[in-house]
Design a protein around this motif. Structure first.
Motif, PDB file in Angstrom:
ATOM      1  N   TYR A  67       0.828  -1.199   0.000  1.00 59.77           N
ATOM      2  CA  TYR A  67       0.000   0.000   0.000  1.00 59.77           C
ATOM      3  C   TYR A  67       0.870   1.259   0.000  1.00 59.77           C
ATOM      4  CZ  TYR A  67      -4.161  -2.820   0.979  1.00 59.77           C
ATOM      5  OH  TYR A  67      -5.194  -3.721   0.917  1.00 59.77           O
ATOM      6  N   TRP A  68       1.917   1.224   0.793  1.00 60.79           N
ATOM      7  CA  TRP A  68       2.826   2.373   0.812  1.00 60.79           C
ATOM      8  C   TRP A  68       3.514   2.541  -0.544  1.00 60.79           C
ATOM      9  CZ3 TRP A  68       3.110   6.399   3.821  1.00 60.79           C
ATOM     10  CH2 TRP A  68       2.607   6.327   5.127  1.00 60.79           C
ATOM     11  N   ARG A  69       3.873   1.454  -1.186  1.00 63.75           N
ATOM     12  CA  ARG A  69       4.497   1.567  -2.514  1.00 63.75           C
ATOM     13  C   ARG A  69       3.552   2.258  -3.497  1.00 63.75           C
ATOM     14  NH1 ARG A  69       6.053  -4.083  -1.489  1.00 63.75           N
ATOM     15  NH2 ARG A  69       8.215  -4.109  -0.755  1.00 63.75           N
ATOM     16  N   LYS A 117      15.532  19.791  -2.105  1.00 61.21           N
ATOM     17  CA  LYS A 117      15.989  18.402  -2.016  1.00 61.21           C
ATOM     18  C   LYS A 117      14.855  17.393  -1.820  1.00 61.21           C
ATOM     19  CE  LYS A 117      20.621  18.553  -1.998  1.00 61.21           C
ATOM     20  NZ  LYS A 117      21.462  17.715  -2.870  1.00 61.21           N
ATOM     21  N   HIS A 118      13.632  17.870  -1.738  1.00 62.41           N
ATOM     22  CA  HIS A 118      12.558  16.972  -1.320  1.00 62.41           C
ATOM     23  C   HIS A 118      12.272  15.857  -2.319  1.00 62.41           C
ATOM     24  CE1 HIS A 118      10.638  19.635   2.018  1.00 62.41           C
ATOM     25  NE2 HIS A 118      11.930  19.448   2.174  1.00 62.41           N
ATOM     26  N   ALA A 119      12.351  16.138  -3.594  1.00 59.46           N
ATOM     27  CA  ALA A 119      12.106  15.070  -4.567  1.00 59.46           C
ATOM     28  C   ALA A 119      13.156  13.974  -4.420  1.00 59.46           C
ATOM     29  CB  ALA A 119      12.102  15.629  -5.984  1.00 59.46           C
ATOM     30  N   GLU A 120      14.417  14.364  -4.216  1.00 57.21           N
ATOM     31  CA  GLU A 120      15.485  13.380  -4.050  1.00 57.21           C
ATOM     32  C   GLU A 120      15.299  12.564  -2.774  1.00 57.21           C
ATOM     33  OE1 GLU A 120      15.882  16.469  -4.979  1.00 57.21           O
ATOM     34  OE2 GLU A 120      17.069  16.459  -6.829  1.00 57.21           O
ATOM     35  N   TRP A 121      14.913  13.232  -1.690  1.00 53.28           N
ATOM     36  CA  TRP A 121      14.676  12.506  -0.440  1.00 53.28           C
ATOM     37  C   TRP A 121      13.504  11.547  -0.587  1.00 53.28           C
ATOM     38  CZ3 TRP A 121      14.842  17.371   3.250  1.00 53.28           C
ATOM     39  CH2 TRP A 121      16.161  17.804   3.348  1.00 53.28           C
ATOM     40  N   PHE A 122      12.485  11.977  -1.325  1.00 49.89           N
ATOM     41  CA  PHE A 122      11.333  11.119  -1.560  1.00 49.89           C
ATOM     42  C   PHE A 122      11.742   9.877  -2.349  1.00 49.89           C
ATOM     43  CE2 PHE A 122       7.190   9.988  -3.417  1.00 49.89           C
ATOM     44  CZ  PHE A 122       6.344  10.147  -2.317  1.00 49.89           C
ATOM     45  N   ILE A 123      12.597  10.060  -3.350  1.00 43.42           N
ATOM     46  CA  ILE A 123      13.099   8.917  -4.135  1.00 43.42           C
ATOM     47  C   ILE A 123      13.885   7.970  -3.238  1.00 43.42           C
ATOM     48  CG2 ILE A 123      14.668   8.241  -5.993  1.00 43.42           C
ATOM     49  CD1 ILE A 123      13.814  10.875  -7.406  1.00 43.42           C
ATOM     50  N   ASP A 124      14.673   8.512  -2.317  1.00 46.87           N
ATOM     51  CA  ASP A 124      15.411   7.657  -1.376  1.00 46.87           C
ATOM     52  C   ASP A 124      14.442   6.807  -0.549  1.00 46.87           C
ATOM     53  OD1 ASP A 124      17.917   8.547  -2.146  1.00 46.87           O
ATOM     54  OD2 ASP A 124      18.016  10.116  -0.620  1.00 46.87           O
ATOM     55  N   TRP A 125      13.346   7.411  -0.137  1.00 53.79           N
ATOM     56  CA  TRP A 125      12.341   6.678   0.639  1.00 53.79           C
ATOM     57  C   TRP A 125      11.720   5.565  -0.203  1.00 53.79           C
ATOM     58  CZ3 TRP A 125       7.100   9.171   2.572  1.00 53.79           C
ATOM     59  CH2 TRP A 125       6.466   8.292   3.450  1.00 53.79           C
ATOM     60  N   VAL A 126      11.373   5.894  -1.442  1.00 52.62           N
ATOM     61  CA  VAL A 126      10.760   4.913  -2.330  1.00 52.62           C
ATOM     62  C   VAL A 126      11.706   3.743  -2.605  1.00 52.62           C
ATOM     63  CG1 VAL A 126       9.919   4.565  -4.690  1.00 52.62           C
ATOM     64  CG2 VAL A 126       9.170   6.567  -3.387  1.00 52.62           C
ATOM     65  N   ARG A 127      12.974   4.043  -2.831  1.00 53.65           N
ATOM     66  CA  ARG A 127      13.956   2.979  -3.072  1.00 53.65           C
ATOM     67  C   ARG A 127      14.083   2.086  -1.853  1.00 53.65           C
ATOM     68  NH1 ARG A 127      19.476   5.392  -5.258  1.00 53.65           N
ATOM     69  NH2 ARG A 127      19.871   3.183  -5.571  1.00 53.65           N
ATOM     70  N   ALA A 128      13.975   2.681  -0.677  1.00 53.71           N
ATOM     71  CA  ALA A 128      14.145   1.912   0.555  1.00 53.71           C
ATOM     72  C   ALA A 128      13.027   0.894   0.757  1.00 53.71           C
ATOM     73  CB  ALA A 128      14.209   2.857   1.753  1.00 53.71           C
ATOM     74  N   GLY A 130      11.620  -0.701  -1.812  1.00 47.48           N
ATOM     75  CA  GLY A 130      11.649  -1.716  -2.861  1.00 47.48           C
ATOM     76  C   GLY A 130      11.304  -1.286  -4.266  1.00 47.48           C
ATOM     77  N   MET A 131      11.321   0.020  -4.560  1.00 44.29           N
ATOM     78  CA  MET A 131      11.065   0.485  -5.924  1.00 44.29           C
ATOM     79  C   MET A 131      12.291   1.228  -6.454  1.00 44.29           C
ATOM     80  SD  MET A 131       7.123   1.849  -5.986  1.00 44.29           S
ATOM     81  CE  MET A 131       7.247   2.068  -7.776  1.00 44.29           C
ATOM     82  N   GLU A 132      12.605   1.017  -7.720  1.00 45.27           N
ATOM     83  CA  GLU A 132      13.710   1.724  -8.348  1.00 45.27           C
ATOM     84  C   GLU A 132      13.210   3.008  -9.013  1.00 45.27           C
ATOM     85  OE1 GLU A 132      16.964   1.238  -8.170  1.00 45.27           O
ATOM     86  OE2 GLU A 132      16.440  -0.340  -6.730  1.00 45.27           O
ATOM     87  N   PRO A 133      14.045   4.021  -9.098  1.00 44.34           N
ATOM     88  CA  PRO A 133      13.609   5.297  -9.680  1.00 44.34           C
ATOM     89  C   PRO A 133      13.011   5.179 -11.077  1.00 44.34           C
ATOM     90  CG  PRO A 133      15.693   5.595  -8.549  1.00 44.34           C
ATOM     91  CD  PRO A 133      15.402   4.125  -8.527  1.00 44.34           C
ATOM     92  N   ALA A 191      11.176  -2.355   8.826  1.00 45.61           N
ATOM     93  CA  ALA A 191      12.462  -3.039   8.628  1.00 45.61           C
ATOM     94  C   ALA A 191      12.282  -4.549   8.708  1.00 45.61           C
ATOM     95  CB  ALA A 191      13.481  -2.562   9.664  1.00 45.61           C
ATOM     96  N   SER A 192      11.354  -4.990   9.548  1.00 46.87           N
ATOM     97  CA  SER A 192      11.111  -6.434   9.675  1.00 46.87           C
ATOM     98  C   SER A 192      10.367  -6.998   8.468  1.00 46.87           C
ATOM     99  CB  SER A 192      10.315  -6.719  10.953  1.00 46.87           C
ATOM    100  OG  SER A 192       9.048  -6.093  10.905  1.00 46.87           O
ATOM    101  N   ASP A 193       9.848  -6.114   7.598  1.00 45.22           N
ATOM    102  CA  ASP A 193       9.170  -6.549   6.378  1.00 45.22           C
ATOM    103  C   ASP A 193      10.061  -6.392   5.150  1.00 45.22           C
ATOM    104  OD1 ASP A 193       6.878  -7.096   7.848  1.00 45.22           O
ATOM    105  OD2 ASP A 193       6.109  -5.064   7.588  1.00 45.22           O
ATOM    106  N   GLY A 194      11.339  -6.102   5.388  1.00 47.06           N
ATOM    107  CA  GLY A 194      12.294  -6.019   4.286  1.00 47.06           C
ATOM    108  C   GLY A 194      12.641  -4.624   3.831  1.00 47.06           C
ATOM    109  N   ALA A 195      12.046  -3.593   4.425  1.00 48.63           N
ATOM    110  CA  ALA A 195      12.391  -2.227   4.051  1.00 48.63           C
ATOM    111  C   ALA A 195      13.769  -1.873   4.607  1.00 48.63           C
ATOM    112  CB  ALA A 195      11.349  -1.253   4.565  1.00 48.63           C
ATOM    113  N   ARG A 196      14.491  -1.067   3.860  1.00 49.65           N
ATOM    114  CA  ARG A 196      15.784  -0.565   4.339  1.00 49.65           C
ATOM    115  C   ARG A 196      15.525   0.726   5.113  1.00 49.65           C
ATOM    116  NH1 ARG A 196      18.534   3.363   2.217  1.00 49.65           N
ATOM    117  NH2 ARG A 196      17.532   3.145   0.154  1.00 49.65           N
TER     118      ARG A 196
END
Length: 258
Positions: A67-69, A117-128, A130-133, A191-196
């Protein structure tokens, strides 16, 4: 041997003159029309702050990460576009021609700097989670996301300065500050569900939890400075804010629909 007198040139100092700068936006008593707006939008505000995904995460129930993805991938359009909405508002400001306009201009410029920097930080969150840019950039926004984006863009472009600020900086920034503050720490449980979960992954959440309680308060000061309370503008400003809140709620629901 003749003596030579030494002359010492002592510089004269001019009195230090404080550099000019517009006064900051500080909280002040709300006029009646603004109190009415806050009351009339309260239910929509609360609904936008606490859709089930945010509430369940804040209370530690950890809805499926999928859902978060979906939410983050869809809302990238809004995050990436937010400085553009503000730029459209900035274009409406002057400098010294109207009461408070220089303060409003400075606030928008400073806020734009924070947004850099917010778009870049948001991308970092998304990658963490399990999604690639590349997959993020190719997402086709849902109709509900497109509707929210169109409202924010068009209101900031074609509405009054106050309508744009109410729709974007008060409504959207305001609710974001509320839910991020409650979600930021419980989100670490993923983190226990695989998120970095590390500093870069949490930067967007932490930043919004830290300062977005101030920006909406300052946005209200802009409304007070720029709205003619004797005109129809208070009603238009409230309508713009209410529409943002309702479209935001609808967009979250659409992202989380099974």
């Amino acid at each position: 041997m003749s003596s030579t007198s030494l002359e010492v040139n002592v510089p004269s100092f001019e009195p230090l003159v404080r550099r000019y700068g517009p006064p900051p936006l500080k909280p002040s008593p709300h006029p009646r029309w603004l109190e009415s707006m806050l009351e009339s939008t309260r239910a929509d505000w609360n609904a936008a702050c606490w859709p089930p995904l945010f509430r369940d995460t804040a209370e530690g129930r950890r809805p499926p990460l999928g859902y978060w993805r979906r939410v983050l991938s869809q809302f990238f359009l809004i995050v990436e576009s937010f400085p553009k909405y503000m730029g459209l508002s900035l274009a409406k400001t002057t400098y010294g021609r109207h009461e408070g306009d220089a303060s409003i201009r400075r606030w928008l410029l400073q806020n734009l700097g924070v947004e850099a920097k917010h778009a870049e930080w948001f991308i970092d969150w998304v990658r963490a989670i399990g999604m690639e840019p590349d997959s993020l950039f190719s997402v086709r926004p849902l109709p509900e996301i497109q509707a929210l984006h169109a409202h924010l863009r068009d209101t900031c472009a074609r509405g009054t300065l106050a309508e744009g600020i109410a729709a974007s900086n008060w409504a959207i920034e305001g609710i974001t500050g509320v839910w991020t503050k409650e979600v930021v720490e419980p989100f670490r449980g993923y983190a226990s569900d695989g998120a970095r979960i590390d500093a870069s992954a949490m930067m967007w959440l932490k930043a919004h939890a830290r300062y977005d309680d101030l920006h909406p308060v300052e946005a209200l000061e802009i409304l007070k400075l720029s709205v003619d309370s004797e005109s129809t503008e208070p009603a238009r400003v409230a309508a713009a804010a209410r529409k943002s809140l309702r479209l935001y709620s609808a967009a979250i629901r659409a992202c989380c629909a099974d």
